[in-house]
Design an enzyme around this catalytic site. Structure first.
Site, PDB file in Angstrom:
ATOM      1  N   CYS A 174      -5.615 -14.330 -22.419  1.00  0.00           N
ATOM      2  CA  CYS A 174      -5.752 -14.536 -20.960  1.00  0.00           C
ATOM      3  C   CYS A 174      -4.805 -15.614 -20.444  1.00  0.00           C
ATOM      4  O   CYS A 174      -4.514 -15.644 -19.255  1.00  0.00           O
ATOM      5  CB  CYS A 174      -7.197 -14.876 -20.617  1.00  0.00           C
ATOM      6  N   ASP A 204      -8.456 -16.467 -27.554  1.00  0.00           N
ATOM      7  CA  ASP A 204      -8.399 -17.418 -26.425  1.00  0.00           C
ATOM      8  C   ASP A 204      -8.380 -18.816 -27.029  1.00  0.00           C
ATOM      9  O   ASP A 204      -8.587 -18.990 -28.242  1.00  0.00           O
ATOM     10  CB  ASP A 204      -9.630 -17.193 -25.525  1.00  0.00           C
ATOM     11  N   ARG A 209      -3.708  -9.347 -13.061  1.00  0.00           N
ATOM     12  CA  ARG A 209      -4.761 -10.073 -12.335  1.00  0.00           C
ATOM     13  C   ARG A 209      -4.582  -9.803 -10.842  1.00  0.00           C
ATOM     14  O   ARG A 209      -5.541  -9.573 -10.109  1.00  0.00           O
ATOM     15  CB  ARG A 209      -4.654 -11.597 -12.597  1.00  0.00           C
ATOM     16  N   ARG A 236     -14.726 -20.763  -9.067  1.00  0.00           N
ATOM     17  CA  ARG A 236     -14.519 -21.123 -10.481  1.00  0.00           C
ATOM     18  C   ARG A 236     -15.318 -22.405 -10.717  1.00  0.00           C
ATOM     19  O   ARG A 236     -15.047 -23.442 -10.106  1.00  0.00           O
ATOM     20  CB  ARG A 236     -13.035 -21.360 -10.776  1.00  0.00           C
ATOM     21  N   HIS A 291     -15.819 -14.471 -17.558  1.00  0.00           N
ATOM     22  CA  HIS A 291     -14.546 -14.424 -16.826  1.00  0.00           C
ATOM     23  C   HIS A 291     -14.265 -12.943 -16.486  1.00  0.00           C
ATOM     24  O   HIS A 291     -13.311 -12.337 -17.000  1.00  0.00           O
ATOM     25  CB  HIS A 291     -13.434 -15.019 -17.689  1.00  0.00           C
ATOM     26  N   GLN A 298     -10.744 -11.495 -15.372  1.00  0.00           N
ATOM     27  CA  GLN A 298      -9.734 -11.429 -16.429  1.00  0.00           C
ATOM     28  C   GLN A 298      -9.918 -10.172 -17.275  1.00  0.00           C
ATOM     29  O   GLN A 298      -8.940  -9.472 -17.582  1.00  0.00           O
ATOM     30  CB  GLN A 298      -9.822 -12.681 -17.321  1.00  0.00           C
TER      31      GLN A 298
END
Ligand code: CP
Ligand code: NVA
Length: 307
Positions: A261, A221, A289, A105, A132, A135
């Site tokens: 998310c 988001d 996830r 990340r 991402h 996700q």
């Protein structure tokens, strides 16, 4: 040509591969729910390199690797030589000789691309400024669980054209669905940054209500992603009208689901009544996830299996 398979952006895998991973995720999830041990990755090690904070990504990869019989090592760049300027390429050479897989990340996509190009083992994108993919893989699996195949469906994206939005746009091309995007002026999608070679699967709308009309899935988001905190106050002003609220859900399809998310800011990008309401599937989305990434790790290390 390298035989190692990385997952650095959504379009790194094909529709066939995602269909396989979703099938495996379903099997792996059912086993987990039934307390059936499944240890295909015994003695395998995952290194997890974090340059940004995380709850879900760390937990799902660490627990997932453990549940598959392997182990995971958490590395915060601040505590490693990467934080003191060791070249990413050198770190990749060394780390990938000691573990079987790496999850990263970080900030710019270029960092993870450079790492992968010097890695002997699969590298997974655990979030960059641009993408991402883990996700969105979990989000689509969640949609399939709740509503069936996503092909031909419409996803409404309301808010920032960030890493999540870019990845939805790539996923739409790979899995053949449509994305209706509405961002405030000045925050529009940049197709090149989104890595889009095909722009036929998305449409932009000035009015977020228009984007949500008839949508099968409404999602958003945070207004300010990690790394952009200096713009927070300005963004709060610019995004004021891009909150997913009950009116937006009202114009979506009657069986539309809401996804986020997480972490979420109730009263900013989403109204509490939506994220805590009957159409919200955010907790399933977060849980998935774990299951989808276990299927991904199994696939990247073992290829297609029949167990
Ligand atoms: N959604 C997500 O990636 O959450 P974390 O930042 O907690 O990992
Ligand atoms: N767009 C958000 C996602 C967090 C999981 C961020 O990058 O901060």
């Amino acid at each position: 040509m390298s035989l190692i398979k990385h997952f650095l952006q959504f379009q790194d895998l094909t529709r066939d591969e995602f269909e396989y991973i979703f099938e495996r995720a379903k099997i792996i999830k059912a086993r987990f729910k039934n307390y059936q041990p499944y240890h295909p990755l015994g003695d395998r090690t995952l290194a997890m390199i974090f340059e940004k904070q995380s709850t879900r990504t760390r937990l799902s990869f660490e627990a997932g690797m453990h549940q598959l019989g392997g182990s995971a090592i958490y590395l915060n760049t601040r505590d490693t030589q990467l934080g003191r300027g060791e070249p990413v390429e050198d770190a990749a050479e060394v780390i990938s000789r000691m573990v079987d897989m790496v999850m990263i990340r970080t900030f710019e996509q270029d960092i993870i691309e450079r790492f992968a190009s010097h890695s002997r083992v699969p590298v997974i994108n655990g979030l960059t400024n641009e993408y991402h993919p883990c996700q969105i893989m979990a989000d689509i699996f969640t949609f399939i669980e709740h509503r069936g195949c996503i092909k031909g469906k419409t996803v409404a994206w309301v808010g920032d054209s960030n890493n999540m939005c870019n990845t939805w746009l790539q996923a739409a091309v790979v899995l053949d669905f449509n994305v209706h995007v509405s961002t405030p002026p000045g925050y529009e999608v940049e197709p090149e940054r989104a890595g889009l070679y095909d722009t036929s699967h998305y449409e932009s709308f000035v009015d977020p209500m228009e984007a949500c009309k008839g949508a099968d899935l409404v999602t958003t988001d945070v207004w300010t992603s990690m790394g952009f905190e200096a713009e927070n106050e300005e963004r709060k002003r610019d995004f004021h009208d891009w909150q997913v609220d009950a009116e937006m859900m009202q114009v979506a399809a009657s069986d539309a689901v809401f996804m986020h998310c997480l972490p979420a800011h109730r009263g900013e990008e989403v109204a509490a009544e939506v994220i805590d309401g009957a159409q919200s599937v955010v907790w399933d989305e977060a849980e998935n996830r774990l299951h989808t990434q276990k299927a991904l790790m199994e696939y990247l290390l073992l290829g297609k299996v029949n167990e």
